[in-house]
Design an enzyme around this catalytic site. Structure first.
Site, short mmCIF file in Angstrom:
data_model
loop_
_atom_site.label_atom_id
_atom_site.label_comp_id
_atom_site.label_asym_id
_atom_site.label_seq_id
_atom_site.Cartn_x
_atom_site.Cartn_y
_atom_site.Cartn_z
N SER A 260 0.68 -1.27 -0.10
CA SER A 260 0.07 0.08 -0.14
C SER A 260 0.83 1.30 0.11
O SER A 260 0.28 2.32 -0.39
CB SER A 260 -0.84 0.10 1.09
OG SER A 260 -0.14 -0.05 2.31
N HIS B 161 -5.77 -4.27 -0.40
CA HIS B 161 -5.54 -3.14 -1.40
C HIS B 161 -6.06 -3.73 -2.92
O HIS B 161 -6.16 -3.09 -3.81
CB HIS B 161 -4.27 -2.45 -1.31
CG HIS B 161 -4.18 -1.32 -0.27
ND1 HIS B 161 -4.86 -0.02 -0.19
CD2 HIS B 161 -3.86 -1.58 1.07
CE1 HIS B 161 -4.70 0.05 1.03
NE2 HIS B 161 -4.07 -0.46 1.79
N LYS C 288 -12.34 -1.59 2.44
CA LYS C 288 -11.61 -0.45 1.77
C LYS C 288 -12.70 -0.52 0.54
O LYS C 288 -13.56 0.27 0.34
CB LYS C 288 -10.11 -0.76 1.41
CG LYS C 288 -9.25 -0.78 2.73
CD LYS C 288 -7.86 -1.35 2.57
CE LYS C 288 -7.08 -0.72 3.96
NZ LYS C 288 -6.12 -1.70 4.16
C1 PLP Z 1 -5.99 -2.11 5.50
C2 PLP Z 1 -5.08 -3.24 5.67
C3 PLP Z 1 -5.59 -4.32 6.73
C4 PLP Z 1 -6.55 -4.16 7.53
O1 PLP Z 1 -7.82 -3.90 7.05
P1 PLP Z 1 -9.05 -3.46 8.03
O2 PLP Z 1 -10.15 -4.27 7.22
O3 PLP Z 1 -9.18 -2.16 7.76
O4 PLP Z 1 -8.70 -3.80 9.22
C5 PLP Z 1 -5.05 -5.65 6.66
N1 PLP Z 1 -3.95 -5.94 5.58
C6 PLP Z 1 -3.33 -4.83 4.65
C7 PLP Z 1 -2.44 -5.06 3.82
C8 PLP Z 1 -4.15 -3.64 4.82
O5 PLP Z 1 -3.75 -2.69 4.05
#
Ligand code: PLP
Length: 393
Positions: free
Chosen positions: A181, A209, A240
């Site tokens: 990310s 992502h 997301k």
């Molecule tokens: C955002 C993210 C998470 C966490 O996801 P949430 O549903 O917001 O807890 C986990 N792993 C990665 C790679 C992320 O970018």
């Protein structure tokens, strides 16, 4: 005596280090334009890639579920929190992802801290990409397995670890983000699959992502590489691109059965609220019906990246609509972010320790929800502030 004085000292240190922050307040929904600190602001920092957080059908589904099922699930899943809509969501995601089974957790972070310790044990080895997400690192810490790290996306280094250590362990689990990310680059999944086959290792891909962004209509990074069925554990998030909250593990059925017995967030933390479950189900349905959302996201990504390049910004080597604007110096990075905010554009500055020292950047998150007007407004602000700060000529 103030027992909490040590916390004050830590906060003072944050201020000395220049990393103390006051959170901006969003007086409304997460959308393309937000009311941030009571100022109209183009939002270039949400993970709401497809704009689904405010889609009328998703909102209506969440409202209808709240009316029928109430606001809270009332219990952990393993007692009476296992509502029929949650089972239905898992089936819909499994169908969409073309995987055998799906287990939904309360968030992506919960997936990682719950699943990694459940599927590994003493006598196993976890090999992790050095740039993996913090929630993977936390999940690995909770596991009784031994740990090793390979250099970012470096398949020679991964094979070195496998050669040195494979024979010493029962199970070996390779863990990687699907999309990283901070830079928007992809894990080399085809090469990882080859190495995993050669050395009989398991593969765990956290595609937070990539889900909703890559692959056919947002089916994810695994689908993008046509590796469906070849990854043992695929984590996705509903927080997301899907626009709600929650996370899931796509796997074989036996993994799901095991997680329902030993995935600790499923046993010790209350199940997702009905609004989130129904909202996410509707988002998955929308993606199954049309690829218009992912198409618009990628169109916006191409448009914005082309403009940044034309202005002379260094936009790194992203392979996704995540667009880093490389600045370098930490203070200059934060000044750039602040200058944009004054112009009505929010882009978070990302500096050490989230990225290495001297690699400060602004991270632009594009969305299908952005209009061309939003993007042109933001591009003009980047030009004005970038020139004022002499980041571009
Ligand atoms: C955002 C993210 C998470 C966490 O996801 P949430 O549903 O917001 O807890 C986990 N792993 C990665 C790679 C992320 O970018």
């Amino acid at each position: 005596m103030n027992k909490l004085a040590y916390i004050d000292e830590k906060i003072e240190q944050l201020k000395t280090d220049g990393v103390y922050r006051v959170l901006p307040i969003n007086y409304g929904a997460c959308a393309n334009v937000i009311n941030l600190n009571n100022k109209r602001t183009v939002n270039l920092s949400a993970n709401n890639y497809l704009g689904l957080a405010t889609h009328p059908r998703v909102i209506a589904a969440a409202q209808a579920a709240t009316a029928k099922y109430g606001v809270g699930a009332g219990s952990v899943r393993t007692i009476v929190g296992n509502q029929d809509i949650l089972e239905n969501l898992e089936n819909e995601i499994a169908r969409f992802k073309r995987e055998e089974a799906v287990t939904v957790f309360q968030s992506g972070l919960n997936c990682n801290i719950g699943t990694i310790p459940a599927i590994t044990d003493k006598g196993d080895l976890i090999i992790s990409d050095e740039l993996n997400h913090a929630s993977i690192i936390d999940g690995v810490k909770l596991s009784k397995a031994d740990k090793a790290v390979f250099k970012h996306k470096d398949m020679v280094d991964l094979e070195r670890v496998l050669i040195e250590k494979r024979s010493l362990y029962r199970n070996v689990l390779i863990i990687t983000d699907g999309v990283f990310s901070m830079d928007g680059d992809l894990a080399p999944l085809p090469e990882i699959v080859k190495l995993a086959e050669k050395y009989f290792a398991l593969i765990y891909v956290d595609d937070a992502h990539g889900s909703g962004v890559l692959g056919e209509s947002g089916r994810g990074t695994v689908d993008h590489f046509h590796l469906n069925g070849k990854i043992d554990f695929i984590v996705g998030t509903l927080s997301k691109a899907i626009g709600c909250i929650g996370g899931y593990v796509a796997s074989k059925q036996n993994v799901k059965t095991w997680l329902l017995h030993r995935g600790r967030p499923l046993l010790f933390s209350t199940a997702l609220p009905p609004a989130a479950v129904a909202g996410a189900t509707e988002s998955i349905k929308l993606l199954s019906e049309t690829d218009e959302f992912t198409k618009r996201l990628w169109d916006n990504g191409r448009y914005f990246k082309a403009a940044m390049k034309r202005l002379g910004f260094d936009i790194g080597h992203s392979e996704t609509p995540i667009t880093p604007i490389m600045v370098g110096n930490e203070a200059l990075t934060m000044a750039f972010s602040k200058g944009l905010m004054a112009e009505g554009v929010f882009v978070s500055g990302i500096v050490f320790p989230t990225v290495p020292l001297g690699k400060g950047r602004l991270r632009v998150m594009l969305s299908a929800g952005h209009t061309k007007d939003d993007l042109d407004f933001a591009i003009a602000a980047f030009e004005k502030v970038g020139k004022a700060l002499k980041i571009i000529a």
